[in-house]
Design an enzyme around this catalytic site. Structure first.
Site, PDB file in Angstrom:
ATOM      1  N   ASN A 196       0.847  -1.191   0.000  1.00  0.00           N
ATOM      2  CA  ASN A 196       0.000   0.000   0.000  1.00  0.00           C
ATOM      3  C   ASN A 196       0.880   1.238   0.000  1.00  0.00           C
ATOM      4  O   ASN A 196       1.779   1.374   0.836  1.00  0.00           O
ATOM      5  CB  ASN A 196      -0.890   0.018   1.249  1.00  0.00           C
ATOM      6  CG  ASN A 196      -1.684   1.311   1.365  1.00  0.00           C
ATOM      7  OD1 ASN A 196      -2.615   1.544   0.601  1.00  0.00           O
ATOM      8  ND2 ASN A 196      -1.307   2.176   2.313  1.00  0.00           N
ATOM      9  N   GLU A 197       0.634   2.121  -0.946  1.00  0.00           N
ATOM     10  CA  GLU A 197       1.290   3.430  -1.045  1.00  0.00           C
ATOM     11  C   GLU A 197       2.808   3.352  -0.805  1.00  0.00           C
ATOM     12  O   GLU A 197       3.362   4.016   0.064  1.00  0.00           O
ATOM     13  CB  GLU A 197       0.623   4.410  -0.075  1.00  0.00           C
ATOM     14  CG  GLU A 197      -0.840   4.641  -0.434  1.00  0.00           C
ATOM     15  CD  GLU A 197      -1.537   5.701   0.412  1.00  0.00           C
ATOM     16  OE1 GLU A 197      -0.994   6.109   1.459  1.00  0.00           O
ATOM     17  OE2 GLU A 197      -2.648   6.115   0.017  1.00  0.00           O
ATOM     18  N   PRO A 198       3.489   2.548  -1.629  1.00  0.00           N
ATOM     19  CA  PRO A 198       4.933   2.383  -1.444  1.00  0.00           C
ATOM     20  C   PRO A 198       5.751   3.602  -1.869  1.00  0.00           C
ATOM     21  O   PRO A 198       6.975   3.606  -1.704  1.00  0.00           O
ATOM     22  CB  PRO A 198       5.262   1.174  -2.320  1.00  0.00           C
ATOM     23  CG  PRO A 198       4.212   1.202  -3.386  1.00  0.00           C
ATOM     24  CD  PRO A 198       2.975   1.697  -2.717  1.00  0.00           C
ATOM     25  N   ALA A 234      -0.619   0.415  -6.087  1.00  0.00           N
ATOM     26  CA  ALA A 234      -1.376   1.058  -4.992  1.00  0.00           C
ATOM     27  C   ALA A 234      -0.689   2.324  -4.513  1.00  0.00           C
ATOM     28  O   ALA A 234      -0.651   2.614  -3.314  1.00  0.00           O
ATOM     29  CB  ALA A 234      -1.573   0.080  -3.833  1.00  0.00           C
ATOM     30  N   HIS A 274      -4.176   5.535  -6.026  1.00  0.00           N
ATOM     31  CA  HIS A 274      -5.147   6.178  -5.146  1.00  0.00           C
ATOM     32  C   HIS A 274      -5.464   7.597  -5.612  1.00  0.00           C
ATOM     33  O   HIS A 274      -4.695   8.196  -6.372  1.00  0.00           O
ATOM     34  CB  HIS A 274      -4.626   6.200  -3.708  1.00  0.00           C
ATOM     35  CG  HIS A 274      -4.426   4.838  -3.134  1.00  0.00           C
ATOM     36  ND1 HIS A 274      -3.780   4.594  -1.935  1.00  0.00           N
ATOM     37  CD2 HIS A 274      -4.800   3.598  -3.601  1.00  0.00           C
ATOM     38  CE1 HIS A 274      -3.772   3.298  -1.689  1.00  0.00           C
ATOM     39  NE2 HIS A 274      -4.368   2.673  -2.691  1.00  0.00           N
TER      40      HIS A 274
END
Length: 555
Positions: A196-198, A234, A274
């Site tokens: 998630n959101e790397p 993501a 996102h």
């Protein structure tokens, strides 16, 4: 660009005059199709995976299943995080992986099974987010858990693995267990998303090391389940330069076709990023930032469209929300009180149409608009978390998804004398005249028209008189049955009922039952049969500011 700006200003000015002086005229042409109505609304997510198995979590999962005629998908953080399974704000754990004194990995699926068993019992499907890093596998794991309100993503759970091959084997073992427990055919219907959101502090390493993490993860999934749906990255909203660069870099990595894990092609079945808005308090009222979210979507679609090999892939906006912190209540940020009333669903309706329009513009394969909202246990009623329900009471926003679930088939043409052009919304949001517009679908024996009266500024305003003409009804149809659903201050709105009760934090059983009923999607009027003349019907209604109607016709 200057001429375009002048034209946008002129169109907004004309819309403002029309709204103030004359009824709004909306035309829906069922004969003019605009593409399939992909059920992008049926995706939800949350940080606190352990809420899944709590009473209100189980109840809400069932409600989410029941709002859609097609399967609902659920994405949750912390499915691989170490800990005792007790949730906190922005934290959960399963303790699925440890390394024993002998240096060998050990697996414990008890907590993870409870979460996935709850999904199965409710009839929803997981979007399996592969994260975060187990403590025994993380580089420099201490401190591992950082408690809210401190920066919860600064701990070791967001560190890279000390052994990427061991990370890949962890993912393989987890996937194998899921296949054994729930069946190959079922798990083939799920989606596996890596991390998630790397591109921000959720990943304490470089983009290149994320690519490596991705390669080993998808190799692990595919080793256990050939044909599994895998994807990523993501990343955060591509409206920012760093996030756009990260998404570009990830797609270039996939394009190279050389996996760090297998030295062969890199599987990619969907692309995720996102998109977030940015509400603020202006004086004493909330002003939403719809343009921020839509610019993230616009830039993300534009990046994907540059890659012919990937342009056909499903695009999952795996968090699409008015802002970025679901666990930050209105007590922390007063702007977040918008989440309790009708502003949140009106914003969501406006965003949904715009996201479809942007996908059409870039010719991408829009697949999901995931709302990062679920429920928060043991918190005050209507505390202002970004949630779909509060203590088992549905909030108005849940009803916009119920409305969307009543739409099906193909998207059809709509026009409105008070709509704000898409480019104007991208440029400056909806800050002058309101956006009074429609989104419509048709199927073989029904049609549905969603109407809204939205403005970024949450201020009182006169209701709009709206006349909706629906044409293109089949020539053989002479009467249609209308169900008119409404979300406003007095319909489908438990929040206003709760306030009228005196805002009780310990409602009586009678009050609780009243609130439960008020939280459901409600009709504005009784169902009625309408005569069809020359293939059309005309429906008039008064539409308050920040209200939404759904006109559903059956024949």
């Amino acid at each position: 660009m200057k001429m375009r700006s002048v034209l946008i200003t002129l169109l907004c000015s004309v819309a403002l005059q029309l709204t103030a002086q004359t009824p709004v005229s909306i035309h829906v042409d069922l004969a003019k199709t605009q593409g399939a109505y992909t059920p992008i609304y049926r995706w939800f997510g949350y940080d606190e995976a352990n809420y899944t198995t709590m009473t209100h979590g189980r109840q809400l999962l069932t409600e989410l299943h029941n709002l859609s005629p097609v399967p609902v998908y659920i994405r949750a953080h912390h499915l691989l995080t170490s800990g005792n399974g007790v949730p906190e704000l922005k934290w959960s754990s399963t303790n699925v992986f440890t390394i024993g004194p002998d240096g060998k990995p050990a697996y414990d699926f008890k907590i993870l099974d409870g979460i996935f068993d709850a999904y199965k019992a409710a009839g929803v499907r997981p979007m399996v987010e592969l994260g975060f890093m187990p403590k025994d596998l993380a580089i420099n794991p201490d401190p591992y858990q950082v408690h809210y309100p401190q920066n919860t993503i600064s701990g070791g759970s967001n560190n890279p693995p000390k052994d990427y091959a061991m990370w890949g084997e962890l993912v393989r073992k987890v996937t194998q267990h899921l296949v054994e427990r729930y069946g190959r055919d079922e798990v083939l219907q799920w989606y596996f998303e890596v991390w998630n959101e790397p591109d921000i502090a959720y990943w304490h390493s470089t983009p290149e090391n994320y690519y490596k993490l991705y390669d080993y993860a998808v190799a692990g999934v595919r080793a256990a389940l050939p044909g599994a749906r895998v994807g990523g990255p993501a990343s955060t909203g591509p409206g920012s330069t760093h996030a756009a660069a990260f998404l570009n870099g990830f797609l270039k990595h996939i394009q190279t076709g050389k996996s760090a894990a297998t030295d062969g092609p890199i599987p990619l079945n969907f692309i995720s990023f996102h998109a977030k808005g940015h509400p603020t308090v202006i004086g004493t009222h909330v002003q939403m930032g719809l343009s921020n979210e839509l610019n993230d979507v616009d830039k993300g679609f534009a990046i994907i469209a540059k890659y012919p090999a990937f342009k056909h892939l499903p695009v999952i906006i795996s968090e699409a929300d008015p802002e970025g912190c679901a666990a930050c209540s209105a007590k922390v940020n007063p702007a977040n009180n918008y989440r309790n009333g009708t502003l949140y669903p009106a914003y969501t309706a406006t965003a949904m149409k715009a996201i479809f329009d942007l996908s059409d513009r870039h010719q991408t394969n829009l697949f999901a608009m995931l709302s990062w909202a679920f429920e928060f246990e043991n918190k005050d009623y209507f505390e202002g978390f970004r949630s779909l329900a509060t203590n088992g009471i549905d909030k108005p926003v849940l009803n916009i998804f119920r409305m969307a679930g009543l739409m099906s088939g193909e998207r059809v043409s709509t026009t409105s004398t008070a709509q704000i052009p898409l480019d104007a919304i991208l440029a400056s949001g909806i800050r002058q005249s309101p956006d009074i517009d429609a989104f419509a679908t048709k199927s073989t024996h029904n049609a549905a028209v969603m109407l809204w009266n939205y403005h970024d500024d949450n201020l009182p305003a006169e209701a709009a008189q709206v006349q909706t003409t629906i044409s293109g009804i089949p020539a053989s149809v002479h009467r249609v049955l209308l169900h008119h659903y409404r979300i406003d201050e007095h319909h489908s709105n438990a929040y206003t009922v709760w306030k009228a009760m005196g805002s009780p934090q310990q409602p009586t059983p009678e009050q609780y039952a009243t609130l439960k009923a008020a939280g459901q999607l409600q009709l504005l009027d009784s169902p009625q049969w309408l005569a069809v003349t020359s293939g059309q019907v005309i429906i008039t209604t008064k539409l308050p500011r920040q209200a939404i109607s759904l006109l559903r016709l059956e024949w």
